[in-house]
Motif scaffolding. Sequence first.
Motif, PDB file in Angstrom:
ATOM      1  N   GLN A 241       0.843  -1.193   0.000  1.00  0.00           N
ATOM      2  CA  GLN A 241       0.000   0.000   0.000  1.00  0.00           C
ATOM      3  C   GLN A 241       0.884   1.251   0.000  1.00  0.00           C
ATOM      4  O   GLN A 241       1.375   1.670   1.044  1.00  0.00           O
ATOM      5  CB  GLN A 241      -0.931  -0.015   1.219  1.00  0.00           C
ATOM      6  N   TYR A 243       0.807   4.528   0.263  1.00  0.00           N
ATOM      7  CA  TYR A 243      -0.094   5.624   0.657  1.00  0.00           C
ATOM      8  C   TYR A 243       0.531   6.983   0.320  1.00  0.00           C
ATOM      9  O   TYR A 243       1.744   7.110   0.151  1.00  0.00           O
ATOM     10  CB  TYR A 243      -0.438   5.525   2.146  1.00  0.00           C
ATOM     11  N   MET A 274       2.018  -1.804   6.241  1.00  0.00           N
ATOM     12  CA  MET A 274       1.177  -1.601   5.057  1.00  0.00           C
ATOM     13  C   MET A 274       2.025  -1.438   3.796  1.00  0.00           C
ATOM     14  O   MET A 274       1.617  -1.824   2.712  1.00  0.00           O
ATOM     15  CB  MET A 274       0.258  -0.395   5.268  1.00  0.00           C
ATOM     16  N   SER A 303      -4.780   3.690   3.759  1.00  0.00           N
ATOM     17  CA  SER A 303      -5.158   2.653   2.800  1.00  0.00           C
ATOM     18  C   SER A 303      -5.965   3.246   1.647  1.00  0.00           C
ATOM     19  O   SER A 303      -5.749   2.911   0.479  1.00  0.00           O
ATOM     20  CB  SER A 303      -5.973   1.574   3.524  1.00  0.00           C
ATOM     21  N   GLY A 382      -8.184  -3.313   1.145  1.00  0.00           N
ATOM     22  CA  GLY A 382      -6.759  -3.231   1.494  1.00  0.00           C
ATOM     23  C   GLY A 382      -6.470  -3.416   2.977  1.00  0.00           C
ATOM     24  O   GLY A 382      -5.432  -3.949   3.364  1.00  0.00           O
ATOM     25  N   LEU A 383      -7.415  -2.971   3.839  1.00  0.00           N
ATOM     26  CA  LEU A 383      -7.166  -3.026   5.290  1.00  0.00           C
ATOM     27  C   LEU A 383      -8.422  -3.486   6.022  1.00  0.00           C
ATOM     28  O   LEU A 383      -9.505  -2.929   5.834  1.00  0.00           O
ATOM     29  CB  LEU A 383      -6.746  -1.641   5.810  1.00  0.00           C
TER      30      LEU A 383
END
Length: 684
Positions: A241, A243, A274, A303, A382-383
């Motif tokens: 991820q 971010y 992540m 995320s 994703g989370l």
Amino acid sequence: MSEDRNLKQSITVIKGIGEETAEALADMNIFSVEDLLEHYPFRYEDYRLKDLTEVKHEERLTLEGKVQSEPSLVYYGRKKSRLTIKLLVDHFLIQVIFFNQPYLKNKIQLNDTIQVTGKWDMHRRTITASEMKMGPSNNKETLSPVYNVKGSVTIKGIRRFLQLAIQQFGDQIVETLPPHLLSKYRLPSRKESLRMIHFPSHDQDIKQARRRIVYEEFLYFQLKMQALRKFEREQSQGVIQNYDLKKLKGFLDSLPFPLTNAQKRVVNEILSDMKSPYRMSRLLQGDVGSGKTVVAAIGLFASISAGFQGALMVPTEILAEQHADSLKELLFPFNIHCELLTSSVKGKRRKEILERLQIGEIDVLIGTHALIQDEVHFHKLGLVITDEQHRFGVGQRKVLREKGENPDVLFMTATPIPRTLAITVFGEMDVSIIDEMPAGRKSIETYWAKHDMLDRVLVFMEKELSKGRQAYVICPLIEESDKLDVQNAIDVHATLITYFQGRYDVGLMHGRLSADEKDTVMKAFSQNELQVLVSTTVVEVGVNVPNATLMIIYDAERFGLAQLHQLRGRVGRGSEQSYCILLANPKTEIGKERMQIMTETNDGFVLSEKDLELRGPGDFFGKKQSGVPEFKLADMVHDYRTLETARNDATLMIQSEEFWQSQAYAALREYLHKSDVLKGEKLD
């Protein structure tokens, strides 16, 4: 057949153990030679002769001396007797008392040398003897192991079988630990340890054997945990991820309060996970009010900025609604769309949410176990965050995780789990801890009152209610079907209705109400339609009623410290000073100690460690859902340093190539091959 496999043979290969004895031993879970060798003593009787000048009052001891008087026998009561003799031990003349052993009168003669074992009374110079042996000591009797036995099996019998087992199979006990660990920790061999734990010559034997066996038990368990973690990670290529750091900083700046240092540390751990190619599996522990929700919001924001969706699963509808409200407030200004999905969301509204979720119009879905139903499809998950994770079964958590392509998973809990338990029960997860409270949060004042002080407690309660505040009153409930306790809550409810007649409204919640009825009562309380809530069940973890400033707990000694702390955490959520009153008349010293500790600290982690010491690991999670492994000799509380050492060693081993290839680790690798954790895994 390898030497090790010889130990796996049926117990009947030991001379003197026939089918009947084998059946009796099977009741004690002893089926093989190895099971017998690993049936460890739980204490030792000390038969070594003591010097009377060094013996403490009421100590159990063995003495040898010469009989100086004819035995005197007195009967009293029905079939009760007391036999006394004078015994010369070194230059001390002492009195020996035997209760209910009249047959000794004809056995003991003047000038005989005898050994007696019993409790020493220093002031009266008497020993109350439970055992006696004729003749002088041959110095062989030293430390005698005591075993748990069942049915027709006796302690003497177990000792005899063990002697035969070690004679027959002693040379076939295979070493399991690599040589470098044996020398690093100066541990005896496995063969030597088993001999010393069952047949010690001195205290040092027991100590050294125990050190070795405890370390080995913990190492086996931690190897299983760390191997599970390794294979989970390697097989679950997670989502990377990436971010948007700039946007994330903007979000952090928008928060109405600065993060504590502990929150910053935990956020960095989560963000690092992540970004990694492995799937996150992290447990986030934080005391009530330590700010876990904000940490969850930051993770979700990150995320979404990376192009994914997030999910938050909580155990109850009211908790889901509260989380949805606070997340919408934090995330909506950044054009992030949050929706709530519970079993109450039905029909057209439900269909619309599910459609928008599948095409990616919803960024964060918050809900109860409704999130794991088949009809729920994410566009790009994703989370996944689960709150109060111990309230969900492993299966439920797994289904949610499978809603995406190996999303990162964060488990949150407000139940402070002692470090020793966290690294044992959740050993395959990473553990993050928020161990700091936000600035300005008032500490809850806790008082312990006896039941006869109830009138004063009610006066104090009325004073709080008169300021417009609210109060919880908790009655204990051990099992949900426990009629006696439900009655207890109904009685307390009736008493308070009468007491506050026409002044304040009192609600009642207990285990027999349906989920909808509980929700209705809880909503009425959170909207101040009820000023007092009497409840048997633990008031839902995380429910936020900032106006409630008083928590009264009836029969508080019937709860563990962790549970009392959870209950106390229902108040103290607003800006006003809050109070917790423990109504208890504990009968035991431990009960009194628990009440005292509660009044002295608000730190959940301090309390959880203390609770573990006082109650033991099995009771910490509750017997039904305990994830605590059973060890034969090791004790997680008292041997926690060894547990940490074993965990560190296991982590290094599993990560090293040498472990998977070197002959020195063959026995440990074989153990992993047979382990349930790695069924079907290829280890080499």
